[in-house]
Structure formats: structure tokens, C-alpha cells
Design an enzyme around this catalytic site. Structure first.
Site, short mmCIF file in Angstrom:
data_model
loop_
_atom_site.label_atom_id
_atom_site.label_comp_id
_atom_site.label_asym_id
_atom_site.label_seq_id
_atom_site.Cartn_x
_atom_site.Cartn_y
_atom_site.Cartn_z
CG HIS A 69 -11.37 -7.66 6.40
ND1 HIS A 69 -10.77 -7.21 7.47
CD2 HIS A 69 -11.01 -7.52 5.29
CE1 HIS A 69 -9.79 -8.36 6.34
NE2 HIS A 69 -10.13 -8.47 5.13
CD GLU A 107 -1.91 -2.70 1.42
OE1 GLU A 107 -0.78 -2.58 1.96
OE2 GLU A 107 -2.62 -3.13 1.57
C1 LIG Z 1 -1.43 -4.58 3.77
C2 LIG Z 1 -2.90 -5.35 3.70
N1 LIG Z 1 -3.29 -5.56 2.22
C3 LIG Z 1 -4.18 -6.01 1.64
C4 LIG Z 1 -4.45 -7.23 1.89
C5 LIG Z 1 -5.56 -7.74 2.06
N2 LIG Z 1 -5.00 -9.29 1.34
C6 LIG Z 1 -5.68 -10.54 2.08
S1 LIG Z 1 -4.77 -11.49 1.90
C7 LIG Z 1 -3.64 -10.84 0.20
C8 LIG Z 1 -3.61 -11.19 -0.48
C9 LIG Z 1 -1.58 -11.81 0.45
O1 LIG Z 1 -1.09 -13.15 -0.80
P1 LIG Z 1 0.08 -14.22 -0.14
O2 LIG Z 1 0.62 -12.71 0.75
O3 LIG Z 1 0.36 -14.43 -0.97
O4 LIG Z 1 -0.96 -15.31 0.86
P2 LIG Z 1 -1.47 -16.18 0.81
O5 LIG Z 1 -3.12 -15.34 1.48
O6 LIG Z 1 -1.86 -16.51 -0.06
O7 LIG Z 1 -1.29 -17.53 1.59
C10 LIG Z 1 -4.27 -9.78 0.76
C11 LIG Z 1 -4.35 -8.31 -0.98
C12 LIG Z 1 -4.25 -7.32 3.28
N3 LIG Z 1 -4.62 -8.21 3.96
N4 LIG Z 1 -3.05 -6.42 4.02
#
Ligand SMILES: Cc1ncc(C[n+]2csc(CCOP(=O)(O)OP(=O)(O)O)c2C)c(N)n1
Ligand SMILES: [Mg+2]
Lengths: 329, 368
Positions: free
Chosen positions: A132, A63
Site C-alpha cells: 500500500h 483490476e
Molecule cells: C488486487 C487487489 N485489489 C484491491 C485490493 C484492495 N482490497 C483489499 S481487501 C478487498 C476486498 C476483498 O474482499 P473479499 O475477497 O471478499 O475478502 P474479505 O476481505 O471480505 O474476506 C479489496 C478490494 C487488494 N488487496 N488487492
């Protein structure tokens, strides 16, 4: 999208984005999951297909990076519209927003500016996981140089988002996700922006002013119509732009009614409601015939969703506050 | 010109996707005991996952992040951690929490929107699930600093996703972990997706492990569906941390077999062929076929274990569903050590509102 049909707020936002990108080649979109997926709430669906990946970009997950990129793009004259997936994840972007976007025009004496928009869904009521559901609009409303805007209906979402994009300064555009799909309206896709920095009077009344914004407009209008059955005429004002606040409309309304209730979802302390109460107390004291009443969130962390409903303000609380205010002599 | 620096990243794999041994197995993996233990834990994890998704679909659980596809990573890492080590999870590590002693019913409580799922005695010093992406990486370094300051022989394990490696917190954490030689192991569950964003759009670096090299620390890649490869790397990294030999980054290459969460629909962005190839590599079938081939695990073992797992999970579900919500006062009670006077007033209002609602509800029920 066919504009003859009644559409919901998230569709109206999508429509405004289509229109803005169509009308101005400098408008570009970026964020997490906005392109191929069309946004986790579907707000940006179809835009990648319509305008291509040069103008609609899925970013890496960061972000602070997103906000910093918009500053750089904006000083180059682009009009970036960034999505922060949830307001709860906007905090890494704060440094870029506060230290740069909000003050670029001022510190360069107008040589450079930041005509950017940061969109973020906010607020509770959808049984989402932690982080959220918060309403932290006051953090942004406190920052000089930013505009903070939140719509409360599909039509205002369309018109205000176009206004935010056309505005030459940075705008934080907060989308009350609880009402993303709760109301359908006919939205004419005419490319017309609504004015920023003005409140909208949604219902006229002479007995009391109900001042609110975002998703709480729903309960506020419900309260007003319940009270109308008891012959209490409420004026309902949607503040819409939380900074700078349109004082004239608020003062005129309270000048007429002499009583008011301020309603919002965010914690009461140091909220935008506090600012409105302060404006009224300092500039309309002699018009007030009762203390200003406030209905808002508790000064607590938003509970996980099992107790969320106990945290959210409800229509009956607004009704009670109105009656207490009217009984005051 | 001289070369100032040259780095390399190894990829380790022992049992491949066809359940064939391609690298000679270490001694512990030449007998059945640990492998069967890992297998059984992965099976129960998958069963639990299916159940949790079913609960969400029927409105009995909130948004839930599936663990399908990361069972090997979580099972092996949690099994190798000692009680004294500290787990810093993200939101996809309930399998680790289960192995570290958390009751399945408490795990459900968290996903059912109840803070008590973060406060079980079994969690001891482990941190609760971390939702703001990558922020936990810095907490892990702080914990590791505390361990180092106190001269303790404990390791901190920080879990994160591939998407998280793009966020500043991650390189900041690697950097300080290197400079201060902290007892921390970062395990990246590279499941190829961050919601809809594929690994290729996060970074053009061929591996995520090589991000460690920029911070001057050890980085390696392992097959995240191969329990043997995972065991070898994680065990060594944990030992290095405990021995004061510094941090490690392990990129475990896996595949997200589910939607991102139950709120997501991956068919919008993920080609079916990609998912199919993910299933071909998945950890549970791979190990089952290997155990079968060794004659260490038969159909009857499978049936018995499935029955046992199903029963254990059902008991947890029952316990979860029978847990009443917290009283509304709990919204206030944990905010500060001592509740400020102003908040006590709000607390009283909240409590009386909820009692009134309760009375109205009883009244309605009495009338009908
Ligand atoms: C700082 C932040 N930005 C956005 C989100 C929304 N979000 C939740 S999970 C996710 C993707 C995460 O992907 P990854 O790190 O690959 O973990 P995975 O869920 O695939 O195990 C996002 C963008 C968040 N939780 N925190
Ligand atoms: Mg991932």
C-alpha cells in the site's frame, strides 16, 4: 461542496470529479468501492448520489477488468475515470494499459483513441499494510503513449485532474496519499484545467534547483525555507507531469542556478529522477557547476511500516544534499 | 435437443442457526470431544480479535483485518489439515495460523508492521499472508503441482474471499487445477462483502461454488457457521486431494461481523439489519447453545476457559509490545541471497543515518 472554504487534496479531487461529470455527460466513474462507499479515501464521495449508478459504478473486484473496460468505453467516446484502489494493485491492469490504452491511437492511425484516466493513490508514509506504500511511477513513465501526472497541492490536484479528464489520450493520475489531507487551500471551482506537460515553479531562487514531485514537494519546500534562513536561495520545481517531461523549465532553471538536487520517494534506480538527471547531463552539462545530487528511496522493497520512516527521504537529507552541492567547486 | 451438461451445487448444514440438528450428525459429532475443541479454539480466536482491534484503536497495532465471523471456517479447516499439508492463506486467516502453531505474538508482529511475522519456524512451508487479492490461488496450484510431481500425499489449502472469485487469477487457478487434477482445496470465505461491495455485485451466479463446474471440478456450498458441515466437507476434500482424486472448491457461507479492516467504517454502506442478521447466525453462539443443550459445556467451563484465553492473549500482547523493531539493515539483508555491491553502499548509509538519529535522540533525552 462549498468552494469558498479551504479544502484538502482529496476534497479537491472530489470537487474536480463533480465538476467534470457536471460539465460532460461522457465522463463516467468506475472502480472498487467508489460508488456507495465513496472510495476508501473518500475521493468519490457524493458522486453516486449526484450522478446515479449508471455513471458511477462499483465494479466487481478485478483490476484487469477495470482497465479493459475503460479501453472499451473510451473507444466508444466515453471518458472513463477509473480508480485503482492503491497503486500496489494496478499490476493486473498493466496489460490493458500498456498493450491497449497506450497504443490504440497509434495502431489505428488515429481512427480510435483512449481518452481515459486511471487514478491511483500512491506512496508511503501513512503506516499502511504491505503493497500500500510503493511509488512505481517510473513503470508508467516508461510507456510511450501514456501521460503520467501527479499533483502536489489541492489546487494543482483540481486543475490537473480536470486536464487529465479533458485530455484526448490516456492519463495515469497518481495521487500522493500522504498529502491527501495535509494541506488546505482555497480551490476555486471554475472548471479550469491546468496545463499538462508543464512543470510548476513553486519557489524562485538563484543558488540551486530542487526538482521533485508528489508528496516529496512537502519536504522539498521545507528544506528550501530552512535554507533561506541561511541565505541559500533554492528554486523549487514541481515536475507534475512525469511523462512527457517539460524539459524547457528544468533546463532554464538549471541554466540559471548551475546546481540541482532531484528528490523523490521511489527507489533511485531507473526512476523518473534518473531520466531527469540524464536530460540535464546530456543537455545542460556546460551549465552545471556541480554534480547532480539525488535524494530518493533505497533500491529495496518498501519495508513494513515499523521501518517505513527509515526508508522515506527526509528534509535533512535534502538540506545536506544542497549544502554538499553548493560546496562543490 | 440433448443436454450436454447438467450440474448442481449442494448446500450442507447440520446444526442450524437456532442450534438445532437438522441433519443426522456424523459419529464424531455425537460425542463431545471434537466439538468442544472447536468451540474453545473459536472462543480464543474471538478474544484475540477483540484484543487486536483494541490495540489498533490505541495506536499499538497497524491496520488489522478482523476474523470475526470466519472462526468456524478457519478453526475447522486448520484443525483438519495435517502438518504436511500446505496452507496458502489470504490476509484474514490468522486463526488458521494460530492453530498451525504460530505464536499469537508473531501474528501481532505482522499486523504491527514487522516482516518477522512472516518468518516463524511454525509456518514451515505455509505461505505468508497474501494481500494482492486472488493471486495466491495460482501459488496454491504451483505448490500442488510440486506435490504431484513428487508423488507426495499432501494437500494444499487455498483460502480466499468472495470478492476474490471475480479476479482472473481464481478461474485461471480452477482451470489448471482441473486439467492437471491438482491436490488443492479452494475454500471461499463468502462473508458477503468485499469491503463495501456486496456479494450481489460480484456475480449474479446464485452460488460461487458453481464456478468450479465451469472448470470441470467439484464445487459445493456449506454453512460456514456450522462446524459440523464444514468438518464433513473439508475432511473429504482434503482426503480426495491427498489421494490424488483432484481439486475441490468449497464455498463456506458466512458473514463478516466486523468492518472490512480497522481502516474501514462499514456503517457507511451496510444496513444495520443486515449486520444484525449476521450476528444471529454466527458460529460461536450457535455451537455454545448446542453444547449447553447437550450438557457438555457449562457456565463454569466458559468462565474458566475465558480466563485462560485472556491470560494467554495478554502474554502474547506483552511479548509483542516488548519486541524491539528490526535494525534498519534488515531492509537490505533479505533482498537477495547476496547483497549486490551497490546496495551495500546504500545499506551503510542507512545504518549510519539511523545511528546518527539514535545519537541525536540520546542527546536530546540527556538534555531534557
Ligand atoms: C488486487 C487487489 N485489489 C484491491 C485490493 C484492495 N482490497 C483489499 S481487501 C478487498 C476486498 C476483498 O474482499 P473479499 O475477497 O471478499 O475478502 P474479505 O476481505 O471480505 O474476506 C479489496 C478490494 C487488494 N488487496 N488487492
Ligand atoms: Mg468477502
Amino acid at each position: 461542496m462549498k468552494s469558498e472554504e479551504a479544502i484538502c487534496m482529496v476534497e479537491a479531487i472530489n470537487l474536480a470529479l463533480h465538476r467534470a461529470m457536471q460539465d460532460d455527460a461522457d465522463v463516467i466513474l468506475l472502480g472498487e468501492d467508489v460508488a456507495t462507499n465513496g472510495g476508501v479515501f473518500r475521493a468519490t464521495v457524493g458522486l453516486k448520489e449526484a450522478f446515479g449508478i449508471k455513471r458511477v459504478m462499483d465494479t466487481p473486484l478485478a483490476e484487469n477488468m477495470i482497465a479493459g473496460l475503460t479501453v472499451g468505453m473510451a473507444v466508444q467516446g466515453l471518458k472513463p475515470v477509473a480508480e485503482i484502489q492503491f497503486m500496489g494493485f494496478i499490476f493486473p491492469a498493466m496489460e490493458q494499459i500498456v498493450c491497449h490504452a497506450a497504443r490504440m491511437r497509434n495502431r489505428t492511425r488515429g481512427r480510435l483513441s483512449c481518452p481515459l484516466v486511471i487514478r491511483a493513490p500512491y506512496g508511503g508514509g501513512i503506516h499502511a499494510p504491505e503493497h500500500h506504500s510503493e511509488s512505481t511511477e517510473a513503470l508508467f513513465a516508461h510507456i510511450p503513449g501514456l501521460r503520467v501526472v501527479t499533483p502536489s497541492s489541492p489546487q494543482r490536484a483540481y486543475g490537473l485532474l480536470l486536464a487529465a479528464i479533458q485530455n484526448p489520450d490516456p492519463v495515469i493520475f497518481l495521487e500522493p496519499k500522504r498529502i491527501y489531507r495535509s494541506q488546505n487551500q482555497h480551490v476555486e471551482d471554475n472548471g479550469k484545467a491546468l496545463p499538462l506537460d508543464t512543470c510548476f515553479t513553486l519557489r524562485e531562487g538563484s543558488d540551486i534547483s530542487l526538482i521533485s514531485w508528489g508528496s516529496m514537494i512537502k519536504e522539498t519546500l521545507e528544506a528550501a525555507s530552512q535554507l533561506a534562513d541561511e541565505d541559500i536561495q533554492c528554486e523549487v520545481i514541481d515536475v507534475a507531469t512525469l511523462n512527457p517531461i517539460d524539459r524547457e523549465t528544468l533546463l532554464a532553471s538549471v541554466g540559471k542556478t548551475g546546481r540541482c538536487v532531484i528528490i523523490h520517494e521511489a527507489p533511485i534506480t531507473c526512476s523518473v529522477g534518473s531520466e531527469i538527471a540524464s536530460i540535464l547531463a546530456t543537455e545542460a552539462l556546460l551549465d552545471l557547476r556541480a554534480p547532480i545530487a539525488r535524494v530518493g528511496g533505497y533500491d529495496t522493497v518498501m519495508p513494513y511500516f515499523r521501518l517505513e520512516d527509515q526508508y522515506m527521504p527526509h528534509t535533512d537529507q535534502i538540506v545536506d544534499a544542497v549544502k554538499r552541492t553548493l560546496e562543490f567547486n | 435437443m440433448n443436454i450436454s451438461y447438467k450440474g448442481q451445487i449442494t448446500f450442507s448444514q447440520f446444526i442450524n442457526e437456532h442450534s438445532q440438528v437438522i441433519t443426522p450428525l456424523p459419529e464424531w459429532a455425537q460425542v463431545d470431544k471434537t466439538l468442544i475443541e472447536y468451540y474453545k479454539l473459536m472462543v480464543i480466536a474471538r478474544q484475540f480479535d477483540n484484543k487486536a482491534i483494541a490495540l489498533q484503536r490505541t495506536g499499538q497495532l497497524g491496520t488489522y483485518a478482523s476474523s470475526s465471523g470466519c472462526e468456524a471456517i478457519d478453526v475447522v479447516t486448520a484443525s483438519l489439515m495435517s502438518k504436511e499439508d500446505v496452507l496458502v492463506p489470504y490476509y484474514r486467516n490468522h486463526v488458521m495460523q494460530m492453530i498451525r502453531g504460530m505464536k499469537l505474538s508473531d501474528i501481532l508482529l505482522y499486523w504491527g508492521g514487522d516482516e518477522r511475522g512472516n518468518s516463524t519456524a511454525a509456518q514451515a512451508e505455509d505461505l505468508p499472508n497474501c494481500v494482492p487479492i486472488a493471486t495466491q490461488c495460482l501459488h496454491a496450484c504451483g505448490i500442488a503441482s510440486a506435490i504431484k510431481i513428487r508423488d507426495q500425499q499432501r494437500a494444499t489449502v487455498c483460502m480466499l474471499g468472495d470478492g476474490a472469485t471475480s479476479k482472473g487469477d481464481f478461474p485461471e487457478a480452477l482451470n489448471v487445477a482441473g486439467v492437471w487434477q491438482l491436490p488443492v482445496v479452494f475454500i471461499i470465505n463468502n462473508n458477503q462483502w468485499a469491503i463495501s461491495v456486496p456479494r450481489s455485485l460480484q456475480s449474479i451466479a446464485p452460488t460461487l461454488a458453481q464456478k468450479a463446474l465451469g472448470a470441470g471440478i467439484r464445487g459445493e456450498q456449506v454453512d460456514g457457521n456450522d462446524v459440523v458441515a464444514l468438518h464433513q466437507s473439508v475432511e473429504q476434500a482434503l482426503q480426495r486431494a491427498r489421494d490424488g482424486k483432484g481439486p475441490t472448491v468449497i464455498e463456506a457461507v458466512s458473514y463478516r461481523l466486523s468492518d472490512h479492516t480497522t481502516a474501514d467504517d462499514a456503517t457507511r454502506y451496510r444496513p444495520p439489519e443486515a449486520l444484525k442478521s449476521g450476528w444471529e447466525k454466527e458460529p460461536i453462539k450457535r455451537l455454545r447453545d448446542y453444547l449447553h443443550a447437550q450438557g457438555w459445556w457449562q457456565e463454569n467451563n466458559e468462565t474458566e476457559w475465558l480466563q485462560q484465553a485472556t491470560q494467554q492473549i495478554q502474554e502474547a500482547v506483552d511479548e509483542y509490545l516488548e519486541t524491539p523493531p528490526q535494525p534498519v539493515s534488515s531492509i537490505f539483508d533479505y533482498l537477495y541471497a547476496d547483497l549486490p555491491a551497490q546496495l551495500s553502499k546504500q545499506r551503510d548509509i542507512a545504518v549510519s543515518r539511523s545511528q546518527n538519529q539514535g545519537q541525536q535522540q540520546n542527546h536530546k533525552e540527556a538534555q531534557s
